[in-house]
Design a protein around this motif. Structure first.
Motif, PDB file in Angstrom:
ATOM      1  N   LEU A 194       9.569  -7.304  -1.028  1.00  0.00           N
ATOM      2  CA  LEU A 194       9.231  -5.907  -1.297  1.00  0.00           C
ATOM      3  C   LEU A 194       8.475  -5.774  -2.613  1.00  0.00           C
ATOM      4  O   LEU A 194       7.499  -5.017  -2.712  1.00  0.00           O
ATOM      5  CB  LEU A 194      10.491  -5.044  -1.329  1.00  0.00           C
ATOM      6  CG  LEU A 194      11.067  -4.637   0.022  1.00  0.00           C
ATOM      7  CD1 LEU A 194      12.444  -4.008  -0.141  1.00  0.00           C
ATOM      8  CD2 LEU A 194      10.125  -3.661   0.753  1.00  0.00           C
ATOM      9  N   THR A 208       4.944  -6.922  -2.112  1.00  0.00           N
ATOM     10  CA  THR A 208       4.193  -5.907  -1.380  1.00  0.00           C
ATOM     11  C   THR A 208       3.811  -4.746  -2.288  1.00  0.00           C
ATOM     12  O   THR A 208       2.677  -4.248  -2.247  1.00  0.00           O
ATOM     13  CB  THR A 208       5.016  -5.403  -0.179  1.00  0.00           C
ATOM     14  OG1 THR A 208       5.401  -6.511   0.631  1.00  0.00           O
ATOM     15  CG2 THR A 208       4.212  -4.436   0.673  1.00  0.00           C
ATOM     16  N   TYR A 209       4.741  -4.323  -3.120  1.00  0.00           N
ATOM     17  CA  TYR A 209       4.468  -3.226  -4.048  1.00  0.00           C
ATOM     18  C   TYR A 209       3.372  -3.608  -5.046  1.00  0.00           C
ATOM     19  O   TYR A 209       2.465  -2.815  -5.341  1.00  0.00           O
ATOM     20  CB  TYR A 209       5.745  -2.840  -4.789  1.00  0.00           C
ATOM     21  CG  TYR A 209       5.593  -1.600  -5.641  1.00  0.00           C
ATOM     22  CD1 TYR A 209       5.763  -0.329  -5.081  1.00  0.00           C
ATOM     23  CD2 TYR A 209       5.266  -1.695  -6.988  1.00  0.00           C
ATOM     24  CE1 TYR A 209       5.619   0.816  -5.863  1.00  0.00           C
ATOM     25  CE2 TYR A 209       5.121  -0.563  -7.767  1.00  0.00           C
ATOM     26  CZ  TYR A 209       5.303   0.688  -7.198  1.00  0.00           C
ATOM     27  OH  TYR A 209       5.143   1.817  -7.967  1.00  0.00           O
ATOM     28  N   GLN A 255       0.016  -3.529  -2.975  1.00  0.00           N
ATOM     29  CA  GLN A 255      -0.410  -2.235  -2.440  1.00  0.00           C
ATOM     30  C   GLN A 255      -0.537  -1.152  -3.500  1.00  0.00           C
ATOM     31  O   GLN A 255      -1.437  -0.305  -3.421  1.00  0.00           O
ATOM     32  CB  GLN A 255       0.569  -1.781  -1.353  1.00  0.00           C
ATOM     33  CG  GLN A 255       0.539  -2.639  -0.102  1.00  0.00           C
ATOM     34  CD  GLN A 255       1.364  -2.038   1.029  1.00  0.00           C
ATOM     35  OE1 GLN A 255       1.789  -0.886   0.987  1.00  0.00           O
ATOM     36  NE2 GLN A 255       1.595  -2.834   2.058  1.00  0.00           N
ATOM     37  N   GLU A 256       0.340  -1.160  -4.469  1.00  0.00           N
ATOM     38  CA  GLU A 256       0.371  -0.065  -5.436  1.00  0.00           C
ATOM     39  C   GLU A 256      -0.235  -0.416  -6.795  1.00  0.00           C
ATOM     40  O   GLU A 256      -0.716   0.469  -7.498  1.00  0.00           O
ATOM     41  CB  GLU A 256       1.822   0.393  -5.646  1.00  0.00           C
ATOM     42  CG  GLU A 256       2.511   0.872  -4.376  1.00  0.00           C
ATOM     43  CD  GLU A 256       1.877   2.115  -3.784  1.00  0.00           C
ATOM     44  OE1 GLU A 256       1.359   2.951  -4.569  1.00  0.00           O
ATOM     45  OE2 GLU A 256       1.881   2.247  -2.554  1.00  0.00           O
ATOM     46  N   MET A 266      11.804   1.692  -3.713  1.00  0.00           N
ATOM     47  CA  MET A 266      10.531   1.007  -3.528  1.00  0.00           C
ATOM     48  C   MET A 266      10.220   0.837  -2.047  1.00  0.00           C
ATOM     49  O   MET A 266       9.090   1.071  -1.602  1.00  0.00           O
ATOM     50  CB  MET A 266      10.579  -0.360  -4.219  1.00  0.00           C
ATOM     51  CG  MET A 266       9.302  -1.171  -4.092  1.00  0.00           C
ATOM     52  SD  MET A 266       9.484  -2.812  -4.842  1.00  0.00           S
ATOM     53  CE  MET A 266       9.616  -2.353  -6.571  1.00  0.00           C
ATOM     54  N   ALA A 267      11.230   0.434  -1.269  1.00  0.00           N
ATOM     55  CA  ALA A 267      11.036   0.269   0.169  1.00  0.00           C
ATOM     56  C   ALA A 267      10.613   1.588   0.804  1.00  0.00           C
ATOM     57  O   ALA A 267       9.702   1.620   1.649  1.00  0.00           O
ATOM     58  CB  ALA A 267      12.322  -0.238   0.818  1.00  0.00           C
ATOM     59  N   ASP A 286       5.463  -8.982   4.196  1.00  0.00           N
ATOM     60  CA  ASP A 286       4.863  -8.963   2.862  1.00  0.00           C
ATOM     61  C   ASP A 286       3.374  -9.293   2.955  1.00  0.00           C
ATOM     62  O   ASP A 286       2.843  -9.478   4.062  1.00  0.00           O
ATOM     63  CB  ASP A 286       5.638  -9.906   1.936  1.00  0.00           C
ATOM     64  CG  ASP A 286       5.385 -11.387   2.221  1.00  0.00           C
ATOM     65  OD1 ASP A 286       4.545 -11.732   3.091  1.00  0.00           O
ATOM     66  OD2 ASP A 286       6.031 -12.221   1.570  1.00  0.00           O
ATOM     67  N   LYS A 292       9.089   4.116  -0.681  1.00  0.00           N
ATOM     68  CA  LYS A 292       7.736   4.410  -1.142  1.00  0.00           C
ATOM     69  C   LYS A 292       6.694   3.665  -0.320  1.00  0.00           C
ATOM     70  O   LYS A 292       5.623   4.188  -0.013  1.00  0.00           O
ATOM     71  CB  LYS A 292       7.617   4.020  -2.619  1.00  0.00           C
ATOM     72  CG  LYS A 292       6.221   4.078  -3.205  1.00  0.00           C
ATOM     73  CD  LYS A 292       5.725   5.503  -3.355  1.00  0.00           C
ATOM     74  CE  LYS A 292       4.393   5.529  -4.094  1.00  0.00           C
ATOM     75  NZ  LYS A 292       3.857   6.915  -4.213  1.00  0.00           N
ATOM     76  N   LEU A 293       7.023   2.440   0.075  1.00  0.00           N
ATOM     77  CA  LEU A 293       6.098   1.606   0.847  1.00  0.00           C
ATOM     78  C   LEU A 293       6.144   1.897   2.339  1.00  0.00           C
ATOM     79  O   LEU A 293       5.352   1.328   3.099  1.00  0.00           O
ATOM     80  CB  LEU A 293       6.415   0.127   0.608  1.00  0.00           C
ATOM     81  CG  LEU A 293       6.184  -0.400  -0.816  1.00  0.00           C
ATOM     82  CD1 LEU A 293       6.806  -1.784  -0.968  1.00  0.00           C
ATOM     83  CD2 LEU A 293       4.693  -0.444  -1.136  1.00  0.00           C
ATOM     84  N   ASN A 350       8.925   1.313   4.230  1.00  0.00           N
ATOM     85  CA  ASN A 350       9.794   0.287   4.829  1.00  0.00           C
ATOM     86  C   ASN A 350       8.997  -0.751   5.625  1.00  0.00           C
ATOM     87  O   ASN A 350       9.163  -0.897   6.841  1.00  0.00           O
ATOM     88  CB  ASN A 350      10.864   0.939   5.707  1.00  0.00           C
ATOM     89  CG  ASN A 350      11.807   1.801   4.910  1.00  0.00           C
ATOM     90  OD1 ASN A 350      12.451   1.340   3.960  1.00  0.00           O
ATOM     91  ND2 ASN A 350      11.886   3.078   5.270  1.00  0.00           N
ATOM     92  N   PRO A 351       8.126  -1.486   4.931  1.00  0.00           N
ATOM     93  CA  PRO A 351       7.285  -2.472   5.630  1.00  0.00           C
ATOM     94  C   PRO A 351       8.098  -3.593   6.239  1.00  0.00           C
ATOM     95  O   PRO A 351       9.189  -3.933   5.751  1.00  0.00           O
ATOM     96  CB  PRO A 351       6.375  -2.993   4.514  1.00  0.00           C
ATOM     97  CG  PRO A 351       7.182  -2.798   3.259  1.00  0.00           C
ATOM     98  CD  PRO A 351       7.940  -1.523   3.477  1.00  0.00           C
TER      99      PRO A 351
END
Length: 237
Positions: free
Chosen positions: A84, A87-88, A91-92, A119-120, A129, A122-123, A125-126
């Motif tokens: 996570l 990924t953050y 992406q962010e 965080m999950a 990764d 916000k993303l 829940n992808p």
């Protein structure tokens, strides 16, 4: 860190043991664990004894190391955190996919469970990764695609890239420069004579290109075939 929580070293060990077996069936040995963690074999032996005493691994002398149900539960929690965060960062915060591993290694031990779950959310829940590795859900569910190493595929096999190993940052930079990314369509055209490169056609952004891929590259790419279905497993908790 709250009292009684496992140390960052223990968290790292169970995460590496889990990750080693995630995409293949062979359990990890002490020497392989030492190599992946960059520590001496004697350090691994001492830590494995500690993990066994805490009920996190099963291990007998001169045999492979396997996680217990408690070990799997802790490993999935750490894998979820790590992926996570990766990924953050991509992406962010605009990190490239070859930069995120070391950052996530530091941050995964420092942030709270509340931070991870926000965080999950916000993303969105992808499920995976930036490298295509599955992100375990909070309840331990893991969605694993049925994929195979590109290097093991026969001529004429088609599918799409579903996972790219993040073991080698230089290889990730090479793939990025070649615009070889997740979800690109692939077709195996054959192999050069005398054990030569694997010849593949890869489609990305509507353009098909042919590549001669060395074994180190094709072994890092995992291909999902549309005729197969994604799997789902739940940790034994």
């Amino acid at each position: 860190m709250k009292t009684g929580a496992p140390s960052s070293s223990i968290e790292d060990y169970v995460k590496v043991i889990y990750s080693f077996t995630e995409w293949q069936d062979k359990p990890i040995t002490s020497s392989q664990l030492a190599l992946r963690l960059g520590v001496a074999n004697s350090s691994v032996s001492e830590m494995v004894r500690k993990l066994k005493d805490q009920g996190l691994v099963d291990h007998k002398p001169y045999s492979a190391i396997t996680l217990t149900a408690d070990g799997v539960r802790l490993a999935l929690s750490m894998v979820r955190r790590h992926r996570l965060i990766e990924t953050y960062l991509v992406q962010e915060l605009g990190y490239s996919w070859d930069e995120v591993h070391d950052e996530a290694e530091l941050l995964e031990h420092a942030v709270s469970d509340t931070f991870i779950e926000r965080m999950a959310g916000k993303l969105g829940n992808p499920l995976r990764d930036p490298h295509g590795d599955p992100i375990p859900a909070a309840d331990g569910t893991v969605h694993m695609p049925h994929a195979h190493r590109m290097s093991e595929l026969d001529e004429g096999h088609t599918g799409r890239i579903t996972r790219i190993s993040d073991d080698n940052p230089e290889l990730l930079r090479y793939l990025s420069a070649q615009e070889i990314d997740l979800d690109a369509d692939i077709e195996v055209l054959g192999r050069k004579p005398f054990g030569g490169a694997l010849v593949v056609r890869i489609g990305s952004a509507g353009a098909d290109r042919e590549f001669d891929l060395a074994d180190e590259v094709s072994s890092a790419l995992w291909v999902y075939s549309e005729s197969r279905h994604a799997g789902c497993r739940l940790a034994d908790v």
